[in-house]
Design a protein around this motif. Structure first.
Motif, PDB file in Angstrom:
ATOM      1  N   GLN A 197       0.824  -1.204   0.000  1.00  0.00           N
ATOM      2  CA  GLN A 197       0.000   0.000   0.000  1.00  0.00           C
ATOM      3  C   GLN A 197       0.860   1.257   0.000  1.00  0.00           C
ATOM      4  OE1 GLN A 197      -3.283   0.253  -0.454  1.00  0.00           O
ATOM      5  NE2 GLN A 197      -3.369  -1.969  -0.704  1.00  0.00           N
ATOM      6  N   ARG A 198       2.008   1.194   0.644  1.00  0.00           N
ATOM      7  CA  ARG A 198       2.923   2.334   0.631  1.00  0.00           C
ATOM      8  C   ARG A 198       3.499   2.544  -0.771  1.00  0.00           C
ATOM      9  NH1 ARG A 198       5.848   0.699   4.413  1.00  0.00           N
ATOM     10  NH2 ARG A 198       7.738   0.017   3.330  1.00  0.00           N
ATOM     11  N   LYS A 199       3.861   1.451  -1.426  1.00  0.00           N
ATOM     12  CA  LYS A 199       4.463   1.555  -2.767  1.00  0.00           C
ATOM     13  C   LYS A 199       3.446   1.996  -3.820  1.00  0.00           C
ATOM     14  CE  LYS A 199       8.650   0.038  -1.734  1.00  0.00           C
ATOM     15  NZ  LYS A 199       9.859   0.881  -1.913  1.00  0.00           N
ATOM     16  N   ILE A 200       2.178   1.669  -3.613  1.00  0.00           N
ATOM     17  CA  ILE A 200       1.158   1.967  -4.615  1.00  0.00           C
ATOM     18  C   ILE A 200       0.465   3.299  -4.340  1.00  0.00           C
ATOM     19  CG2 ILE A 200      -0.910   0.943  -3.544  1.00  0.00           C
ATOM     20  CD1 ILE A 200       0.304   0.365  -7.147  1.00  0.00           C
ATOM     21  N   ALA A 201       0.861   3.974  -3.262  1.00  0.00           N
ATOM     22  CA  ALA A 201       0.153   5.180  -2.821  1.00  0.00           C
ATOM     23  C   ALA A 201       0.142   6.273  -3.888  1.00  0.00           C
ATOM     24  CB  ALA A 201       0.782   5.705  -1.534  1.00  0.00           C
ATOM     25  N   GLU A 202       1.260   6.502  -4.568  1.00  0.00           N
ATOM     26  CA  GLU A 202       1.313   7.566  -5.565  1.00  0.00           C
ATOM     27  C   GLU A 202       0.416   7.243  -6.757  1.00  0.00           C
ATOM     28  OE1 GLU A 202       2.648  11.194  -7.422  1.00  0.00           O
ATOM     29  OE2 GLU A 202       2.295  10.436  -5.400  1.00  0.00           O
ATOM     30  N   ALA A 203       0.408   6.001  -7.202  1.00  0.00           N
ATOM     31  CA  ALA A 203      -0.475   5.616  -8.307  1.00  0.00           C
ATOM     32  C   ALA A 203      -1.939   5.793  -7.923  1.00  0.00           C
ATOM     33  CB  ALA A 203      -0.209   4.176  -8.720  1.00  0.00           C
ATOM     34  N   LYS A 204      -2.268   5.465  -6.679  1.00  0.00           N
ATOM     35  CA  LYS A 204      -3.646   5.645  -6.226  1.00  0.00           C
ATOM     36  C   LYS A 204      -3.991   7.133  -6.099  1.00  0.00           C
ATOM     37  CE  LYS A 204      -4.771   1.308  -3.950  1.00  0.00           C
ATOM     38  NZ  LYS A 204      -5.277   0.653  -2.717  1.00  0.00           N
ATOM     39  N   ARG A 205      -3.019   7.932  -5.663  1.00  0.00           N
ATOM     40  CA  ARG A 205      -3.259   9.372  -5.554  1.00  0.00           C
ATOM     41  C   ARG A 205      -3.558   9.979  -6.920  1.00  0.00           C
ATOM     42  NH1 ARG A 205      -1.003  14.191  -6.255  1.00  0.00           N
ATOM     43  NH2 ARG A 205       0.900  13.365  -7.174  1.00  0.00           N
ATOM     44  N   LEU A 206      -2.878   9.477  -7.946  1.00  0.00           N
ATOM     45  CA  LEU A 206      -3.054  10.001  -9.302  1.00  0.00           C
ATOM     46  C   LEU A 206      -4.257   9.407 -10.032  1.00  0.00           C
ATOM     47  CD1 LEU A 206       0.682   9.982 -10.441  1.00  0.00           C
ATOM     48  CD2 LEU A 206      -0.697  12.003  -9.916  1.00  0.00           C
ATOM     49  N   GLN A 207      -4.861   8.375  -9.469  1.00  0.00           N
ATOM     50  CA  GLN A 207      -5.939   7.673 -10.157  1.00  0.00           C
ATOM     51  C   GLN A 207      -7.076   8.608 -10.594  1.00  0.00           C
ATOM     52  OE1 GLN A 207      -5.669   4.775 -11.267  1.00  0.00           O
ATOM     53  NE2 GLN A 207      -7.742   4.221 -11.880  1.00  0.00           N
ATOM     54  N   PRO A 208      -7.519   9.567  -9.758  1.00  0.00           N
ATOM     55  CA  PRO A 208      -8.583  10.474 -10.226  1.00  0.00           C
ATOM     56  C   PRO A 208      -8.203  11.261 -11.472  1.00  0.00           C
ATOM     57  CG  PRO A 208      -8.356  10.596  -7.834  1.00  0.00           C
ATOM     58  CD  PRO A 208      -7.193   9.790  -8.341  1.00  0.00           C
ATOM     59  N   ALA A 209      -6.927  11.612 -11.604  1.00  0.00           N
ATOM     60  CA  ALA A 209      -6.492  12.339 -12.804  1.00  0.00           C
ATOM     61  C   ALA A 209      -6.629  11.464 -14.040  1.00  0.00           C
ATOM     62  CB  ALA A 209      -5.045  12.799 -12.638  1.00  0.00           C
ATOM     63  N   TYR A 210      -6.255  10.193 -13.909  1.00  0.00           N
ATOM     64  CA  TYR A 210      -6.377   9.288 -15.050  1.00  0.00           C
ATOM     65  C   TYR A 210      -7.834   9.001 -15.385  1.00  0.00           C
ATOM     66  CZ  TYR A 210      -1.363   8.687 -14.769  1.00  0.00           C
ATOM     67  OH  TYR A 210      -0.012   8.924 -14.771  1.00  0.00           O
ATOM     68  N   GLU A 211      -8.692   9.001 -14.374  1.00  0.00           N
ATOM     69  CA  GLU A 211     -10.118   8.812 -14.642  1.00  0.00           C
ATOM     70  C   GLU A 211     -10.670  10.005 -15.428  1.00  0.00           C
ATOM     71  OE1 GLU A 211     -11.746   8.172 -10.774  1.00  0.00           O
ATOM     72  OE2 GLU A 211     -10.972   6.112 -10.623  1.00  0.00           O
ATOM     73  N   LEU A 212     -10.235  11.207 -15.071  1.00  0.00           N
ATOM     74  CA  LEU A 212     -10.633  12.391 -15.839  1.00  0.00           C
ATOM     75  C   LEU A 212     -10.121  12.302 -17.280  1.00  0.00           C
ATOM     76  CD1 LEU A 212      -9.946  15.168 -13.179  1.00  0.00           C
ATOM     77  CD2 LEU A 212     -12.173  14.681 -14.221  1.00  0.00           C
ATOM     78  N   HIS A 213      -8.894  11.844 -17.442  1.00  0.00           N
ATOM     79  CA  HIS A 213      -8.321  11.689 -18.778  1.00  0.00           C
ATOM     80  C   HIS A 213      -9.114  10.671 -19.594  1.00  0.00           C
ATOM     81  CE1 HIS A 213      -5.082  10.147 -21.607  1.00  0.00           C
ATOM     82  NE2 HIS A 213      -5.175  11.416 -21.914  1.00  0.00           N
ATOM     83  N   ASN A 214      -9.507   9.573 -18.968  1.00  0.00           N
ATOM     84  CA  ASN A 214     -10.312   8.574 -19.672  1.00  0.00           C
ATOM     85  C   ASN A 214     -11.656   9.156 -20.097  1.00  0.00           C
ATOM     86  OD1 ASN A 214      -8.268   6.715 -19.226  1.00  0.00           O
ATOM     87  ND2 ASN A 214      -9.233   5.825 -17.417  1.00  0.00           N
ATOM     88  N   GLU A 215     -12.248   9.980 -19.231  1.00  0.00           N
ATOM     89  CA  GLU A 215     -13.505  10.640 -19.590  1.00  0.00           C
ATOM     90  C   GLU A 215     -13.292  11.580 -20.768  1.00  0.00           C
ATOM     91  OE1 GLU A 215     -15.227  12.552 -16.182  1.00  0.00           O
ATOM     92  OE2 GLU A 215     -14.953  10.779 -14.911  1.00  0.00           O
ATOM     93  N   ALA A 216     -12.157  12.264 -20.777  1.00  0.00           N
ATOM     94  CA  ALA A 216     -11.848  13.174 -21.881  1.00  0.00           C
ATOM     95  C   ALA A 216     -11.767  12.425 -23.207  1.00  0.00           C
ATOM     96  CB  ALA A 216     -10.536  13.904 -21.601  1.00  0.00           C
ATOM     97  N   ILE A 217     -11.149  11.249 -23.182  1.00  0.00           N
ATOM     98  CA  ILE A 217     -11.032  10.458 -24.410  1.00  0.00           C
ATOM     99  C   ILE A 217     -12.410  10.042 -24.915  1.00  0.00           C
ATOM    100  CG2 ILE A 217     -10.205   8.257 -25.340  1.00  0.00           C
ATOM    101  CD1 ILE A 217      -7.770   8.560 -23.517  1.00  0.00           C
ATOM    102  N   GLN A 218     -13.284   9.628 -24.007  1.00  0.00           N
ATOM    103  CA  GLN A 218     -14.641   9.252 -24.413  1.00  0.00           C
ATOM    104  C   GLN A 218     -15.374  10.439 -25.025  1.00  0.00           C
ATOM    105  OE1 GLN A 218     -16.527   7.566 -20.958  1.00  0.00           O
ATOM    106  NE2 GLN A 218     -15.157   5.802 -20.882  1.00  0.00           N
ATOM    107  N   LEU A 219     -15.235  11.613 -24.408  1.00  0.00           N
ATOM    108  CA  LEU A 219     -15.873  12.818 -24.949  1.00  0.00           C
ATOM    109  C   LEU A 219     -15.288  13.178 -26.313  1.00  0.00           C
ATOM    110  CD1 LEU A 219     -15.947  14.903 -21.656  1.00  0.00           C
ATOM    111  CD2 LEU A 219     -17.967  14.162 -22.946  1.00  0.00           C
TER     112      LEU A 219
END
Length: 429
Positions: free
Chosen positions: A269-291
């Motif tokens: 969980q410590r090693k994956i913390a940064e990827a999880k912190r950035l996850q909302p940004a990637y979700e926004l990016h995925n929404e952008a691609i769909q749009l």
């Protein structure tokens, strides 16, 4: 990025150019069983080496924002590789910048796991289960076997092509990455999957991990697949289909070995913390691609701008914003974003390709040629070859132009048709 992959067979390409092989049998290094062997170990390693980098790039590129995560995955992978049946393979483990949950193995131990799968796991033992499974695919030569089957079905075919043709953001892949991407995206047989589960658990136990994690992993995958999760259906489940049979087989093995061993939840969980912190940004990016695919470019741009506030150094976001500015007829703003994407991740072929096309539209021919050639050195694409052919025509180099057009024409599709027309025009001059 907005480019999405859709694999299909195409005309001859220049990857398996030295494969003129005599049939024979060999012993599977994992199971000890006899199996068909058309590709020797030397060629196996060459295939893995040649395809790893371009396949990584066609699957999202490296997750360079968190290099410590890659180091951690490599460390866990090395523990498992050391106890595998082929510890001498040149194993490499990459973390890919893709939200699609997936993991894959190319020949000779070239393995990758997506950011989108890592954020779904709970602890290091579950990561070890994924990596152990992929190590078996490499050690048991499952990828090589799939290639051999394709060779037998299409004798005389020198290579494979891959089209990027889901929408107008697409181009055409040829050559270099084609075979690797086919192997990474192809579905394993049920026997291969059960074999990888079984020996992967054995590797986990030998490396000191709790085999119960393998059961939990299959239960998680089965639950998600039954829920029709689009990302999982497109990624992991397309290549590694889960089943209750696999859950039960893993449970029997875990009971045999006993639910003991290292779990490593806190460190994971410590090693994956940064990827999880950035996850909302990637979700926004995925929404952008769909749009964007629905041609709602302004709304897509708003989403990407929000994503960039969270992760200003993510090259993929800048590249997407550049494409959106081009769609909105803002070529100079597009170039600024492509410049930033290349600055942040200079070896990524798609960013050089996008910038090269932007340069060409603006009449910056020398800059366009440099970017298009650089992109094609990593991943040969039909759109790059086609535009390099156009540049050669404008400079009066008919032979060079014909060479580019011929390669694209052989691959077919819309770009192939354009290349064929331009070849005919050259011949009429």
């Amino acid at each position: 990025m907005l480019i999405s992959l859709k694999a299909r067979m195409a005309g001859p390409a220049a990857l398996l150019l030295s494969v003129v092989l005599a049939s024979g049998c060999a012993t599977n290094p994992v199971t000890g069983e006899s199996q068909l062997s058309l590709i020797g170990e030397g060629q196996e390693q060459q295939m893995g080496e040649e395809n790893y980098r371009p396949t990584i790039q066609t699957q999202g590129g490296r997750f360079y924002l968190d290099p410590e995560l890659t180091d951690y995955v490599q460390e866990v992978g090395n523990k498992l590789a050391a106890v595998s049946d082929r510890p001498d393979l040149p194993y490499e483990f990459a973390v890919l910048n893709s939200s699609i949950p997936n993991a894959w193995a190319l020949p000779a131990g070239k393995i990758a796991i997506n950011r989108g799968l890592l954020v779904e796991l709970e602890d290091e033992a579950q990561l070890a289960s994924v990596l152990g499974h992929e190590i078996v695919h490499a050690a048991a030569r499952h990828s090589v076997q799939r290639m051999q089957q394709g060779m037998l079905l299409s004798a005389g075919v020198a290579g494979l092509g891959m089209a990027l043709s889901d929408n107008e953001w697409a181009g055409l892949l040829m050559g270099g990455a084609a075979v690797g991407s086919q192997l990474a995206l192809a579905q394993y047989s049920q026997s291969n999957e059960l074999e990888a589960d079984r020996y992967g658990i054995e590797y986990m136990v030998e490396a000191g991990y709790d085999p119960e994690a393998a059961v939990e992993l299959q239960e998680l995958f089965l639950k998600l697949s039954e829920g029709q999760n689009p990302g999982f259906l497109k990624g992991l489940f397309a290549t590694h289909p889960p089943s209750q049979k696999r859950v039960e087989a893993n449970r029997r093995l875990a009971e045999k070995y006993g639910a003991e061993g290292y779990r490593g939840r806190e460190v994971y969980q410590r090693k994956i913390a940064e990827a999880k912190r950035l996850q909302p940004a990637y979700e926004l990016h995925n929404e952008a691609i769909q749009l964007a695919n629905n041609k709602d470019y302004q709304a897509a741009l708003s989403k990407v701008n929000q994503a960039l506030k969270m992760a200003p150094n993510e090259a993929a976001f800048h590249a997407t914003r550049g494409q959106l500015h081009e769609a909105l007829d803002n070529p100079e703003k597009a170039r600024e974003n492509f410049d930033r994407a290349v600055e942040l991740y200079p070896e990524m072929f798609s960013y050089r390709l996008l910038r090269g096309l932007n340069h060409l539209d603006a009449g910056r021919v020398d800059a366009a040629r440099a970017d298009l050639e650089a992109s094609a050195e990593v991943v040969p694409t039909g759109i790059a070859y086609l535009r390099l052919g156009d540049i050669a025509v404008s400079e009066g180099n008919r032979d060079r132009a014909a060479g580019y057009y011929q390669q694209v024409a052989q691959a077919g599709g819309q770009l192939g048709e354009e290349a064929q027309r331009k070849l005919s025009q050259l011949n009429q001059r």
